[in-house]
Design a protein around this motif. Sequence first.
Motif, mmCIF file in Angstrom:
data_model
loop_
_atom_site.group_PDB
_atom_site.id
_atom_site.type_symbol
_atom_site.label_atom_id
_atom_site.label_comp_id
_atom_site.label_asym_id
_atom_site.label_seq_id
_atom_site.Cartn_x
_atom_site.Cartn_y
_atom_site.Cartn_z
ATOM 1 N N SER A 188 0.855 -1.190 0.000
ATOM 2 C CA SER A 188 0.000 0.000 0.000
ATOM 3 C C SER A 188 0.890 1.239 0.000
ATOM 4 C CB SER A 188 -0.923 0.011 1.221
ATOM 5 O OG SER A 188 -1.764 1.147 1.194
ATOM 6 N N SER A 189 0.502 2.227 -0.785
ATOM 7 C CA SER A 189 1.251 3.497 -0.871
ATOM 8 C C SER A 189 2.730 3.249 -1.151
ATOM 9 C CB SER A 189 1.088 4.315 0.418
ATOM 10 O OG SER A 189 -0.242 4.697 0.596
ATOM 11 N N HIS B 49 -3.901 2.324 4.451
ATOM 12 C CA HIS B 49 -3.816 3.034 3.169
ATOM 13 C C HIS B 49 -2.593 3.935 3.076
ATOM 14 C CE1 HIS B 49 -5.762 5.793 5.958
ATOM 15 N NE2 HIS B 49 -5.437 6.804 5.161
ATOM 16 N N THR B 50 -1.997 4.314 4.226
ATOM 17 C CA THR B 50 -0.806 5.175 4.186
ATOM 18 C C THR B 50 0.478 4.368 4.173
ATOM 19 O OG1 THR B 50 -0.637 5.350 6.599
ATOM 20 C CG2 THR B 50 -2.064 6.948 5.464
ATOM 21 N N ASP C 294 -2.106 -2.392 -5.103
ATOM 22 C CA ASP C 294 -1.764 -1.144 -4.419
ATOM 23 C C ASP C 294 -2.687 -0.059 -4.960
ATOM 24 O OD1 ASP C 294 -0.740 1.142 -3.333
ATOM 25 O OD2 ASP C 294 1.361 0.683 -3.772
ATOM 26 N N THR D 39 -2.843 3.001 -4.571
ATOM 27 C CA THR D 39 -2.231 4.306 -4.852
ATOM 28 C C THR D 39 -1.630 4.354 -6.244
ATOM 29 O OG1 THR D 39 -1.718 4.523 -2.506
ATOM 30 C CG2 THR D 39 -0.590 6.024 -4.022
#
Length: 974
Positions: free
Chosen positions: A63-64, A107-108, A372, A374
Motif C-alpha cells: 500500500s502506498s 492506506h498510508t 496497491d 495508490t
Amino acid sequence: MASILDEYEDSLHRSVSVQQSRASVGIPHSGYVNARLEKETPIFNKQRIDFTPPEKINSLVVSSNQLCMSLGKDTLLRIDLGKPDEPNQVELGRKDEAKVYKMFLDHTGSHLLIALNTSECLYLNRSVQKVRALSRWKGHLIESVGWNKFLGSETNTGPILVGTSQGQIYEAEISVSEGSLFSTNPDQYFRQVYTLEEESGPAPVCCLEIERGIDGKFFIIATTRKRLFQFVGKVPEGTEQQGFSSIFAVHADHLPSFREFPANLGFSEIAFYTPKLRSSPRSFAWMMGNGVLYGTLDYSRPDSILSDERVWVYPPDIDIAVNKPISIVLTQFHFLLLLSDRVKAVCTLNGQVVFQDLFLEKFGSLTRMIKDPTVQQIWIHTEKVVFRYHVQRESRDVWKMYMNMNKFDLAKEYCKDRPECLDIVLAKEAEHCFQNKRYLDSAKCYALTQNYFEEIALKFIEAKQEEALMEFLIKKLSNLKPSEKTQTTLLTTWLTELYLNWLGILQGDPSQRNLYLDTREKFRTFLSSPKNKDCLFNNRASIYELLASHGDTEHMVYFAVIMQDYERVVAHHCQHDEYDEALNVLSRHRDEKLFYKFSPVLIQHIPKKVVDAWISMGSRLDARNLIPALVNYSQSASTQQINEAIRYMEFCVYQLEETQQAIHNYLLSLYALCRPDSLLSYLEQAGTNPNRIHYDLKYALRLCAEHGHHRACVHVYKVMELYEEAVDLALQVDVDLAKSCADLPEDDEELRKKLWLKIARHVVQEEKDVKKAMACLSSCALLKIEDVLPFFPDFVTIDHFKEAICNSLEDYNKHIEELKREMEEATQSAKRIREDIQEMRNKYGSVEPQEKCAACDFPLLNRPFYLFLCGHMFHYDCLLQAVFPNLPAYKQAKLEDLQKKLAATSQPSKSHHRPKDADTISLGKGQQSREQIKADIDDIVAAECVYCGELMIRSIDKPFIDPQKYEEEMQSWL
C-alpha cells in the motif's frame, strides 16, 4: 433553382448505386484506414520481480508503495518501492511455533497488523523497528480490518474496525506515543460493537470497509462467506474520535440490510476501485460462491451505497468445487480472479474473459493477489516468487463494448482521441437512431461521420424525413472547411430550398402555428449565421430567386437586411406603399446614396417626415443632390407642401451654413414663388458685398423681375452697383427707396449728383410737388437750385423757390469769402517758404582737419565729401557705395545713367578750330548741364543720412551676412 435541386436528388440515387458497387469490391465507407503498424501491448503486462526469498513467502501486503512480506517463521521484510535497493528486515522475536496467518497494511503504508494463527496480533509502525504485541487483541483470530481513511495518520490509526473468525466486529485504536517509541499499551482500546451471523449462526467476518458519504454519513460494508451487510448512520459531530459504536447500536435489535447468496466458497473477498485524484472508491466486486457481485457506489443514496448491482458468474472452466478462485482485484473495467495456476481478467461491462495468464508449475501454486490502490499495480506471489502486473491503457477497447451495448455516449467518451473509432461509433449510433425512428438524432450523428453524403441524404429522402434531412445538412455544413466552397454553396442553397418548402407547408396549417414560428426562427438563424455569411453573399442572386419563386417577401426583406442590401429593402417597401417603413430603414442605416435615390418617391407621400429625416442626417447629405427631388415635388405640390422644401433649404442655409450657389438659388426661387416677404429679408441678410454673396445675382435679378418683386430687384441692383437702374426702378416704388440708392456711390460725386437729379426730375415732372423737390435740395448737398430750375415748367412762379434761391446766393457768397481767405493763406505760406530757402542757402557747417569718414574711417578732407545735419560725414564714393545696394532698381539705373553723363561732361573737347564764341556758348551750356547732373546725383545719394534716415530703418531685418556669401564667410572663419 428547384429544377437544379431535383437533378441533384436524381444524381444522389445514381451515386449510391455506384458506391454500393464499390462497397461490394471492398471499398470502405469510412475515410479512415485501420492499420496497426506494430503489435499492441497487452492491457495487463506481467513482470517477475528479481527477488529470491531466503525462506518461503507466507504473506504479502502492499500500500502506498510500501511492501511488507512475511518470510518463514520469524522474519518480516519491508521494502520502500521507491528505494527497492534498501530493504528493511525485522525479526518478530517469537520463540513458539506461531505462524503468520494474515497481514493488514493501512492506506498510508504506516500501520502493519500481523495476525498469528495462535489468535494473537502484532503491530509494527513504519517508523520503528520493534514489533509490539497487542495484548487486548489476544484470543481473537483476525480475519479482516476496516481502516479509517478519514482520521488515520502516520502515528495513529484512529477508530478502526476489526473482524474475527467468530463473527465479532471490534472497534479499536492504535497509537504511537510522542515521548517514546510506544506507550505502555499501543492499543488504546478494543471493544466489541457487533456480531455477524448467517442462518447457521455466527460467521467469520471476511471483509470490512469504511466509507463516508455526503452530509457526514458513514457506510460500513462487512461480508461473511455468503452475506454482504451494510451499516449506515451518522456519527455525531465532534465525536468522530469516539468511533462507530452509535452506528452499530442502531442495529442491535434487528439485522441491517444485506445481500445473501446460496453458494459458499468457504470465504469471500471484496475489492474496490478508486480512480486517481479521488479518495473514495467508485465501484466494488465481491467474490463469493455464486460468482462476482459487481456494482457501483452511490454515496448520495440514503440507505444503501451499492448501486447498479449485477452478478457475473464464473467462467465455465472455473469449478468452485475443484479450483475455486483464491483472490480478486478490481480495476476500472475488469476484475481479476486468482486461481492456483492462472489469472483471469473479466470485463465488468459484458462479463467476458479478456485475458488469461498461466503460470509455470516450477513457480508453485499461486497464493495471494493484492493491488496497491495508490499506484494501481497488482502483485501476485507464490511461496517462491513475486510477480507484478502493470495496467496499460485499460480503456482501449471499452468503446467497442459500450457501442455493442448501445451506450453510445460512453463509447464516444472512450474513443474521443481516436477518430477512426469515433467514426464507427457515430455511424452505429446513427443507424440505431434511424432504426428506432429517432430521425433527428440520427441526422446529427450521420453528419459527424465519414459515410457517403449521398447515401445518407437519400436515406432520409426515401423515409420522407425532410426535417431530419435539414438537420443533417445543417450539421454537415457546419463541419465543412472554408476551402470547400463548392460543397458549402450546394448545401446552403439546398437548405434554403428545404426551409422554404417546409415553411410553405406549415404556414397553411393553423394547427402547426408554433412549429411554423420555431422553423421560421431557425431559418432566420441560418440566414444570419456568420459562418454562412460569405457564401450567402456570394450567391445572393440565387437566394433572391429562390425567395421570389416561393413568394416569400417577408424573408426576402429579412435576407436583404442581413446582406445589407438596403436598396432592395427600401424598394420593396416603396412598391408596397409602405413609405414609413422605407423611411425608417433609410433613417436607421443612414446611407446617403439611398437617400438620394428614394427621396423623390418618398417626398411625394410623406414630405414632412422625409424633411425631418434629411435634417437629422445633417451635413452627411449634400443638399444639391436632393434639389431634383424637391423640384419635382414643388412643381406638383401645393403651397403648404412647398413650405417643407423651404424648411429644408433654410436648414441648409442657416444651420449648416451651406455656400453652394445652387442651394441659395433654389431657396430664392422658392421665396419668389411663395414667400415674397422672406425673399427681401433673405437678400438683406445676405448683405451687399458681392464677394460674400452665395446666390447668382443675375439669376436673382431675373427671378425677382419675373415675379414683380421690385424692392428685391432694387436690392440686387444695389449689390451689383447698378445705381442708375436701382434709382430708376425705385422711383416706381418709393421715392425714399430711390433716395437711399442715390447716396450709395459715395466716391463718385458726379454719379450721386446725377442720381439725385433723376429723383428731382421725377418729383417735379411726375409728382409735380415743388416742396418735395425743394426737400431734395436739402437732402443732397451736391444739388443747387440752378440744377433743378430747368425741370420746372414756365408757369411756376418764383415764390415757390425764392427761399431756395436766396439760400443758394448766400452759399455762393460764403464760398467766395472762403476762397479769398485761402488765397491769403497761400500767399503767406509762399512768402515763408522763400525765406526758409534763402536761410538754407546761407547755412554752413565747419569741418575740422582731423575729421574722418564715418564709413571708411579715413581722413575726410582727402576726397569730396558730404556733411549731413545730423553730424555724420561721408566721402562721396563711400556714401555712394553704402546707398547704391539699397536703392530701388529704377533709381539704381537712373544713378548709373547720371554718372555716365557726368563722366562725359568732364572730358575736354577734341576740336581746336571752333570759334571762341562758340566755345564760350558750349562751355556755358556744358557747365550748366554738369551742375544739374551733380544736383540730380545729390538728390539720389545724399537725400538723407545713411545712418540716420529711413534707409537704416528699412534694413533692420536684413542679415549681417549675405545669404549667398554665407558659406564663403563661414569657411573664412574656420
